[in-house]
Design an enzyme around this catalytic site. Sequence first.
Site, short mmCIF file in Angstrom:
data_model
loop_
_atom_site.label_atom_id
_atom_site.label_comp_id
_atom_site.label_asym_id
_atom_site.label_seq_id
_atom_site.Cartn_x
_atom_site.Cartn_y
_atom_site.Cartn_z
N GLY A 284 0.93 -1.26 -0.05
CA GLY A 284 0.09 0.11 0.16
C GLY A 284 0.87 1.35 -0.14
N ALA A 285 1.90 1.27 0.95
CA ALA A 285 2.58 2.47 1.02
C ALA A 285 3.80 2.29 1.85
CB ALA A 285 1.62 3.76 1.61
N MET A 286 4.75 3.30 1.99
CA MET A 286 5.87 3.08 2.93
C MET A 286 6.38 4.37 3.63
SD MET A 286 8.26 1.08 3.87
CE MET A 286 9.24 1.71 4.89
N GLU A 287 6.61 4.18 4.88
CA GLU A 287 6.62 5.39 5.61
C GLU A 287 8.21 6.14 5.79
OE1 GLU A 287 6.15 2.28 6.67
OE2 GLU A 287 7.27 1.78 8.57
N HIS A 320 -1.76 6.18 8.38
CA HIS A 320 -0.92 4.93 9.03
C HIS A 320 0.29 5.36 8.65
CE1 HIS A 320 -0.09 0.55 9.76
NE2 HIS A 320 0.82 0.93 8.92
N GLU A 321 0.62 5.80 7.56
CA GLU A 321 1.99 6.19 7.20
C GLU A 321 2.58 7.58 7.95
OE1 GLU A 321 3.35 3.62 5.60
OE2 GLU A 321 1.51 2.77 4.79
N HIS A 324 3.38 6.56 11.51
CA HIS A 324 4.79 5.83 11.75
C HIS A 324 5.87 6.79 12.11
CE1 HIS A 324 4.27 1.61 10.97
NE2 HIS A 324 3.87 1.72 9.76
N GLU A 343 4.06 -2.14 13.67
CA GLU A 343 3.06 -1.98 12.96
C GLU A 343 1.71 -2.11 13.67
OE1 GLU A 343 2.99 -1.40 10.08
OE2 GLU A 343 5.02 -1.62 9.33
N1 B3K Z 1 6.20 -0.80 6.63
C1 B3K Z 1 5.30 -0.65 5.27
C2 B3K Z 1 5.50 -2.32 4.91
C3 B3K Z 1 6.79 -2.52 4.27
C4 B3K Z 1 6.28 -4.08 3.41
C5 B3K Z 1 7.56 -4.55 3.07
N2 B3K Z 1 7.40 -6.02 2.67
C6 B3K Z 1 4.25 -0.13 5.08
C7 B3K Z 1 3.26 -0.10 6.42
O1 B3K Z 1 3.20 -1.08 7.07
O2 B3K Z 1 2.94 1.00 6.73
ZN ZN Z 2 2.74 0.15 8.68
#
Ligand code: B3K
Ligand code: ZN
Length: 885
Positions: A284-287, A320-321, A324, A343
């Site tokens: 979905g996305a990355m923080e 969510h992101e 984080h 998470e």
């Molecule tokens: N921290 C990332 C997930 C990364 C997954 C790597 N396979 C997104 C999230 O949970 O916000």
């Molecule tokens: Zn996350």
Amino acid sequence: MDIARTPSTIDGNDQLADAAPQPKAPAIIRREDYKPFPWKVPQVALDFTLGLDKTRVVATLQVEANPEAERSPIILLNGDDLEPLSVKVDGEEVTSWTLEDEDMLLSLQSDRHEIEIVTEIDPSANTKLMGLYASDGMLCTQCEAEGFRRIAFFPDRPDVLSTYRVRMSGDAEAFPVLLCNGNLEASGTGEDGTHWAEWHDPWPKPSYLFALVAGQLVANTDSFTTMSGREVTLNIYVREGDLPRTGHAMESLKKSMKWDEEVFGREYDLDLFNIVAVSDFNMGAMENKGLNIFNTKYVLADEDTATDSDFDGIEGVIAHEYFHNWSGNRITCRDWFQLSLKEGFTVLRDQLFSQDMGSEPVKRIEDVRVLRGAQFPEDSGPLAHPIRPDSYREISNFYTATVYNKGAEVIRMMRTMAGEERFRKGTDLYFDRHDGEAATCEDFIRAIEEGAGLDLSQFRLWYSQAGTPKVSVRLEHTGDTATLHLSQDVPATPGQPDKQPMPIPLKLALFDRKTGKHHGEQLVTVNKAQDSLSFSGFAEKPVLSINRGFSAPITVERDVGQDELVFLAAHDDDPFARYEALQDLVVGHLKQAVDGALTDDQRDAARSAIAQALKAVLEDDRLDDLMRGELLLLLPSETYLAETMLVADPGRIHQERQALRAALGQALESEFAALHERASAVPFGLSAEARGARKVKTQALVYMAAGNPQRGKAMAWAQYQGADNMTDRQGALMVLTGLDGIERTDALIDFYNRYQGNALVVDKWFALQASSMHPHVLDHVKALGNHPDFTMKNPNRVRSLYMAFAYNPHAFHAPSGEGYKLVADVILALDPINPQTAARFVPQLGRWRRIEPGRSALMKAQLERIAEAPELSRDTYEQVSRSLG
Ligand code: B3K
Ligand code: ZN
């Protein structure tokens, strides 16, 4: 993901690994083996010369011996698919290094050095989408969990924190925008049409939070003033044509920033916050610190192309992101076994945020539905693992509903037991005490324990034991006393045959049958295998409402009659408990029907009781339409129904569930027609009322189409043609896709033509067909696999066709086994391209032990076929071997 295994199971698994034609089984990493890294890397400088096919990276690492670790004259620098072009220590080219597998072992003479390593990578050949890769002409990165090692040799583990200074240069026309973490410190033009930028991130971070983006992008720019009065510039970068669809994401970001200040006291800590949307993305996305990278699906929306639930998804993922930044970035994880530390906690934070932005009970019901649909099957299958796992082969397999969603439920239970105010004291202490550290789940628990004043000694079992606890409940009445008998059982899971009782916080209320009221909600925590509680002052036996608000992530087996469930479905003042009573009513009936345990009369009686309960929902004017829509989603998913049975027959489940829906559609045809008409009269808008109207409108269509397909089809076709928004249009198309007729064909052609070129909407077009109720889904999906718009290289497209299919039980479980074969073919074809995504399909086949014998054998045979393939990725190897083991 992995299970907590006893040593003997680990050995068993290794034997299985040895039997497979693998040259070498990937190693098992164990939590108990954790050791701090012998070297610190306080500063990193990266210099990128960018190109789509060739990017040169010069990485300069300042390293010093870590006084808190065992000394080592060698530094291990992880690498993946990297060739070093030059290795220097303190400015001198050296040869004192070797490659072991993919990693570099470099000898160092003293306590402090500068290491410089040059590598060259080909982003356009990177189909795994981990590390630096090309997407649609731009360059971007994904480093969590172990992608940074595909960019530079580095101690790629979350407990090595560094400040990063990054220089990037490249063709000014191909890459007009150059982004990285932190603040832009300088930029300029170079020779031959190139330009460059220098970025500095003042916050120490692990390599998994590094990010870089270069490409032709435009920004929606805004700003936010933090609680201490600092102005933060906000940018959402997208492709030019997508700019008009970024408004909702920007609003969501500003709301998230404000909410985190108000509810958790967390303020943003840089002057710039950038988001970039990319179309090729594994999740979905990355923080990444200051530079979140998003799947376009969680950024782009307008009413014509996105549904109400897409809008909600964007709001939740942006939050969510962003959250984080504190729960993940300022405090990160010591090792990947602690993943739920960031998470689970961040999912809880985004759930609470979404509850506050919309309807709290509706959001709670949705979250429980996700937990039951995705996490309960994990807990009861071969891949079961605790929220803090003990071992793994490939960390990517651990980004599971258990770590995320059950992890959130576990922290939510702490909040329930402490109450909101005391919980906040606990989180404040956690953030203060561990700011700037790589922490553990134990650190979190201890901070909540001290800050909130809770004793969590026994509660820690929720972190170490896998499996969904089952609580059996019986209410006895004598004299004026009601006695509640409770017993709990945590089922055995692979590697954990014996479990200890856990503390289970249960919110409950006892209802007076005559008044329909209760004497106040209570919170009791059951921490023994068996317990009894007495309540006096009940002349008559009360009706028990338990696990209100889903206060614990468990299954409840309650010894209650249909009349008590009907009572709660009508009277319970806890919306979740009301929903739950309806669910129990339906699940109880369908289980009996599937077992063939009902006479025709009994079946008719049960259906008519359910129809009455549903009618009460339709007529209850205390309900708003958003909540009514939740209650109308009465029929539990086929997956959840299968989950409630020891061994499931997917064919029977589908048949009985469809038959019940048709019966309800027939029994309440005029009511549903009236609901559809009323809801259709509400004009488009974003108010809760208008959104609720859209929700019940399509629900009504679904029942109409089941009960009276001709009439339902005509109404759906009219809704499709008259739609002025994607929610209505997609809802109508979903119904039509499950039926036969010219309307189905016309609507599918129209939809495709209308949105051709809009990848996210074309994804919907694929997904609707793959998840439809149509009897020929399998043929449709096979044909769609050859559609010119289909590609294995884009994860969104793969998910929209094949993941939708794999999670469509009546199609996947075709009695011939062709559905299993199709999914196995997909896994084998995708594994060399994108192993992370390929491995995500395995758990569906891994359910074989819980499916009736005929299908079970066919599922297992496909898993065995995959296991025999030469050169499986670590991801797929691990999931397949555990599913068979
Ligand atoms: N921290 C990332 C997930 C990364 C997954 C790597 N396979 C997104 C999230 O949970 O916000
Ligand atoms: Zn996350």
